[in-house]
Design a protein around this motif. Structure first.
Motif, mmCIF file in Angstrom:
data_model
loop_
_atom_site.group_PDB
_atom_site.id
_atom_site.type_symbol
_atom_site.label_atom_id
_atom_site.label_comp_id
_atom_site.label_asym_id
_atom_site.label_seq_id
_atom_site.Cartn_x
_atom_site.Cartn_y
_atom_site.Cartn_z
ATOM 1 N N VAL A 1 2.239 1.787 -3.482
ATOM 2 C CA VAL A 1 1.260 2.182 -4.475
ATOM 3 C C VAL A 1 0.910 3.645 -4.311
ATOM 4 O O VAL A 1 0.692 4.363 -5.267
ATOM 5 C CB VAL A 1 0.001 1.310 -4.335
ATOM 6 C CG1 VAL A 1 -1.153 1.927 -5.085
ATOM 7 C CG2 VAL A 1 0.288 -0.075 -4.864
ATOM 8 N N LEU A 2 0.884 4.070 -3.077
ATOM 9 C CA LEU A 2 0.387 5.413 -2.814
ATOM 10 C C LEU A 2 1.423 6.499 -2.990
ATOM 11 O O LEU A 2 1.098 7.645 -3.135
ATOM 12 C CB LEU A 2 -0.095 5.471 -1.372
ATOM 13 C CG LEU A 2 -1.380 4.725 -1.192
ATOM 14 C CD1 LEU A 2 -1.757 4.715 0.254
ATOM 15 C CD2 LEU A 2 -2.448 5.399 -2.022
ATOM 16 N N ALA B 1 0.828 -1.197 0.000
ATOM 17 C CA ALA B 1 0.000 0.000 0.000
ATOM 18 C C ALA B 1 0.863 1.248 0.000
ATOM 19 O O ALA B 1 0.610 2.201 -0.733
ATOM 20 C CB ALA B 1 -0.921 0.000 1.205
ATOM 21 N N ALA B 2 1.926 1.218 0.779
ATOM 22 C CA ALA B 2 2.801 2.377 0.841
ATOM 23 C C ALA B 2 3.397 2.658 -0.527
ATOM 24 O O ALA B 2 3.471 3.793 -0.973
ATOM 25 C CB ALA B 2 3.913 2.128 1.850
#
Ligand SMILES: [Zn+2]
Lengths: 194, 259
Positions: free
Chosen positions: B116-117, B113-114
């Motif tokens: 991707v963001l 998630a980190a």
């Protein structure tokens, strides 16, 4: 202003309750309707919704963005929770091929979130595709996916040899997929998360 | 014998195995690419099926009940986690037991998630390409093993971040993700440093979109992880050979175990 599911998920990991509510609003109906389809009971479907979103919030769950869409993951989680409950309940569901009567939302779409419109379209296409399957193929999809039966049970229920169960399921799903294929492209541009 | 186990994929997919069968199957799954692919196939083939469900109006008050119950119960949990997160979380080899598996899997998405963001450079692209190749692999297989997760402590300002040490085969990667970073101007960058007795080594620079940023640093193959601290500084240019600007974040790390 509007966040992607992945961004919302990330914020949920940071205990942002607004992000949780946003995701909840977006997927409430989908998760509930799917759970209802599997459990055939509103109370139990609500319990599933509760479990799924609790898991998202409390356990951080295990979403990995590189392995697929958030919505698919959420639905897999929903299905697994349903199967878990079905397995645990001593009373097995009866085999029904069609939805039990439910209050249909189709006429009240005006107060549904915008995703509901997309979902309705997608749902219609898939149901259309399903209608082209032969009766026994529809039945095997039902038993396999929505009831989560073991190969053994499917073999007994449909009276087909255990060794061919897997092949039959695969064939039925491939037929379905083929029917959907020409239309899948519309979902491939990333504009739809549903 | 093998064949018999491979036949269980559907029952595994449908959660129809007993606890022992499930454990045995999961052990088998780690080494059987056929089963991994078959599971991925079931997943893929059935992906659209939930949409067959008729749209049903949720019961009145469901949202209040669900969110109310979740948020009521969570405040104490959140506090506990804050306390615990100050320490390094060591990671063991993935276990075949259910609990070990879940513990490992639980942290993996933090990295994904980190990444991707956040704004990202070539390292990120490389990572994604590699990860795409694993896309067919089921979620139960641990491709990257998270060895340690470190909470980076702010030294200047109110930045926050995490550093993860991930082992993939004989490669070790350090994934740093930070947020609430001060704004950059001109040629300024953030620089990650790995620090041992001999001083800091450069481990990648990154910039940010908004105030978030991330970087992935891959150690040369075969190199041991010997550093005991990690830091992020705010550098005037990307060429700093040693930290020139202020150190924003830092934390002690324990070396990945030699398992
Ligand atoms: Zn196998």
């Amino acid at each position: 202003m509007s966040f992607t599911d992945e961004q919302l998920y990330e914020r949920i990991l940071e205990k942002d309750s607004e992000a949780l509510e946003t995701l909840y609003n977006k997927y409430e109906r989908l998760v509930f309707s799917f759970a209802y389809r599997m459990m055939q009971d509103k109370q139990r479907a609500e319990d599933v919704v509760q479990d799924v979103f609790s898991k998202l919030w409390r356990d951080h769950a295990t979403f990995d963005a590189s392995r697929g869409k958030f919505s698919s993951w959420l639905l897999t989680m929903t299905r697994n929770r349903c199967l878990d409950l079905i397995r645990k309940s001593s009373k097995q569901q009866e085999v029904g091929l069609l939805d039990k009567d439910a209050e249909r939302v189709n006429d009240t779409l005006h107060d549904a979130p915008e995703q509901a419109v997309e979902w309705k379209e997608k749902s219609e296409r898939i149901r259309e595709a399903m209608s082209h399957l032969k009766e026994d193929q529809r039945k095997i999809v039902e038993l396999f996916y929505f009831h989560g039966y073991s190969q053994d049970r499917i073999s007994k229920d449909l009276d087909i040899p255990l060794g061919t169960v897997k092949g039959r399921i695969r064939l039925a799903l491939q037929h379905l997929r083929k029917r959907l294929e020409p239309e899948r492209g519309e979902f491939a541009d990333g504009t739809s998360d549903m | 014998m093998e064949r018999v186990i491979c036949d269980l994929t559907i029952d595994y997919f449908n959660d129809q195995l007993t606890a022992e069968e499930k454990e045995r199957f999961e052990q088998h799954l780690e080494g059987c690419s056929e089963c991994q692919q078959e599971l991925a196939e079931w997943q893929m083939l059935s992906e659209d099926l939930p949409y067959v469900s008729e749209m049903v109006e949720p019961p009145i008050g469901m949202k209040e009940r669900v969110l109310g119950s979740i948020l009521d119960n969570s405040s104490s949990v959140a506090e506990q986690e804050t306390v615990q997160s100050d320490t390094v979380v060591p990671f063991q080899q993935p276990q075949s037991t259910k609990s070990g598996r879940q513990t490992t899997a639980r942290w993996i998405p933090l990295i994904a998630a980190a990444l991707v963001l956040s704004l990202v450079g070539n390292a990120y692209l490389g990572w994604m390409v590699q990860d795409q190749q694993q896309a067919l692999v089921t979620q139960s297989e641990t491709v990257d093993q998270l060895v340690a997760l470190v909470n980076l402590q702010p030294l200047e300002g109110d930045s926050s971040g995490t550093a993860s040490i991930v082992r993939n085969g004989d490669e070790i990667r350090v994934v740093v993700q930070a947020s609430s970073l001060p704004e950059l101007s001109d040629e300024e960058v953030y620089q990650v440093w790995l620090i041992d007795e001999d001083g800091p080594d450069r481990a990648g620079t990154f910039t940010s979109t908004g105030t978030d940023g991330a970087v992935v640093y891959t150690l040369p193959a075969g190199q041991d992880f010997s550093w005991d601290q990690i830091a992020v500084s705010h550098e005037p240019t990307k060429d700093s050979e040693s930290p020139l600007g202020e150190v924003l974040l830092a934390s002690a790390i324990s070396a990945p175990g030699n398992e």
